[in-house]
Write a protein that holds these residues in place. Structure first.
Motif, PDB file in Angstrom:
ATOM      1  N   LEU A  33       0.821  -1.209   0.000  1.00 36.61           N
ATOM      2  CA  LEU A  33       0.000   0.000   0.000  1.00 36.61           C
ATOM      3  C   LEU A  33       0.855   1.260   0.000  1.00 36.61           C
ATOM      4  CD1 LEU A  33      -2.804   1.289   0.147  1.00 36.61           C
ATOM      5  CD2 LEU A  33      -2.667   1.102   2.630  1.00 36.61           C
TER       6      LEU A  33
ATOM      7  N   LEU B 239       0.808   4.080  -2.912  1.00 40.83           N
ATOM      8  CA  LEU B 239       0.605   5.505  -2.637  1.00 40.83           C
ATOM      9  C   LEU B 239       1.769   6.340  -3.161  1.00 40.83           C
ATOM     10  CD1 LEU B 239      -0.876   5.385   0.961  1.00 40.83           C
ATOM     11  CD2 LEU B 239      -2.054   6.008  -1.137  1.00 40.83           C
TER      12      LEU B 239
ATOM     13  N   ALA C 192       1.375   6.559  -6.923  1.00 41.23           N
ATOM     14  CA  ALA C 192       0.306   7.496  -7.302  1.00 41.23           C
ATOM     15  C   ALA C 192       0.773   8.934  -7.148  1.00 41.23           C
ATOM     16  CB  ALA C 192      -0.942   7.239  -6.456  1.00 41.23           C
ATOM     17  N   HIS C 193       1.511   9.207  -6.075  1.00 34.71           N
ATOM     18  CA  HIS C 193       2.028  10.557  -5.857  1.00 34.71           C
ATOM     19  C   HIS C 193       3.028  10.941  -6.953  1.00 34.71           C
ATOM     20  CE1 HIS C 193       3.084  14.133  -3.618  1.00 34.71           C
ATOM     21  NE2 HIS C 193       4.357  13.807  -3.753  1.00 34.71           N
TER      22      HIS C 193
ATOM     23  N   ALA D 240     -10.378   4.674  -5.933  1.00 31.25           N
ATOM     24  CA  ALA D 240      -9.175   5.380  -5.488  1.00 31.25           C
ATOM     25  C   ALA D 240      -8.444   6.011  -6.672  1.00 31.25           C
ATOM     26  CB  ALA D 240      -8.250   4.424  -4.739  1.00 31.25           C
TER      27      ALA D 240
ATOM     28  N   VAL E 278      -7.389   9.899  -7.633  1.00 29.18           N
ATOM     29  CA  VAL E 278      -6.057  10.298  -8.080  1.00 29.18           C
ATOM     30  C   VAL E 278      -6.146  11.040  -9.417  1.00 29.18           C
ATOM     31  CG1 VAL E 278      -3.850   9.402  -8.936  1.00 29.18           C
ATOM     32  CG2 VAL E 278      -4.831   8.508  -6.825  1.00 29.18           C
TER      33      VAL E 278
END
Length: 191
Positions: free
Chosen positions: A71, A75, A78-79, A167, A171
């Motif tokens: 996870l 994350l 995605a950032h 999710a 994003v």
């Protein structure tokens, strides 16, 4: 592979390998309980991949740690996507301040460091539309699985698809339709 990524991977493996070694020496797996196939052809335990029927608490702990590390990686990815793939400005560029700015945004102790307006591109609309259709499809599959008699083996797969697409929808909205703003604030004011 960057050096920092390699160091993180080594630290994670140094923690997980001893934990998994201990987990392997836990409770022995139990025997599978199945429906008598001469009476019914339902197979509620059947899935896409073979999985153990029973896990020891230490094995569950290792799996939870692996899921948490995954996870964090998702994350971080995605950032990185939001900052590299969609944003046009580079670090150090001077901010192009919008004509209309909210009064609380810039004060005596807070000022604008970087501002980049949202791209609002057609690629963002296509990504949002595709992810919305995907979320609806997984929601329908999840509901269909719930309403079908004794076929609950794909609940997790459909729920994962639904929540992942929701999710990613968030994003995509952030990346393509929200302005990028960075402010600096003087600390210790008002003393």
């Amino acid at each position: 592979m960057r050096r920092s990524t390699l160091v993180i991977a080594i630290v994670v493996l140094a923690v997980l390998l001893p934990m998994w070694f201990v987990a392997l020496h836990g409770e022995p797996p139990s025997e599978e309980i199945a429906i008598d196939q001469s009476v019914s052809d339902m197979k509620p335990l059947e899935g896409l991949i073979d999985t153990p029927n029973k896990l020891s608490p230490s094995q569950v702990g290792v799996i939870v740690w692996i899921a948490l590390f995954a996870l964090v990686g998702i994350l971080a990815g995605a950032h990185q996507f939001m900052n590299r793939a969609v944003r046009r400005s580079k670090p150090g560029d001077s901010p192009s301040v919008p004509d209309r700015i909210l009064p609380w945004f810039e004060t005596e102790d807070r000022w604008l460091v970087a501002y980049e307006d949202a791209p609002d591109s057609i690629a963002g609309l296509i990504a949002m539309a595709g992810l919305t259709v995907l979320a609806i499809a997984f929601g329908a599959l999840f509901t269909g699985e719930y309403l079908t008699l004794a076929r609950t083996q794909y609940f997790g797969l459909y729920a994962t698809g639904l929540f992942t697409s929701l999710a990613l929808l968030t994003v995509a909205y952030y990346a393509w339709f929200m302005p990028h703003v960075a402010v600096a604030e003087r600390r210790g004011h008002g003393e």
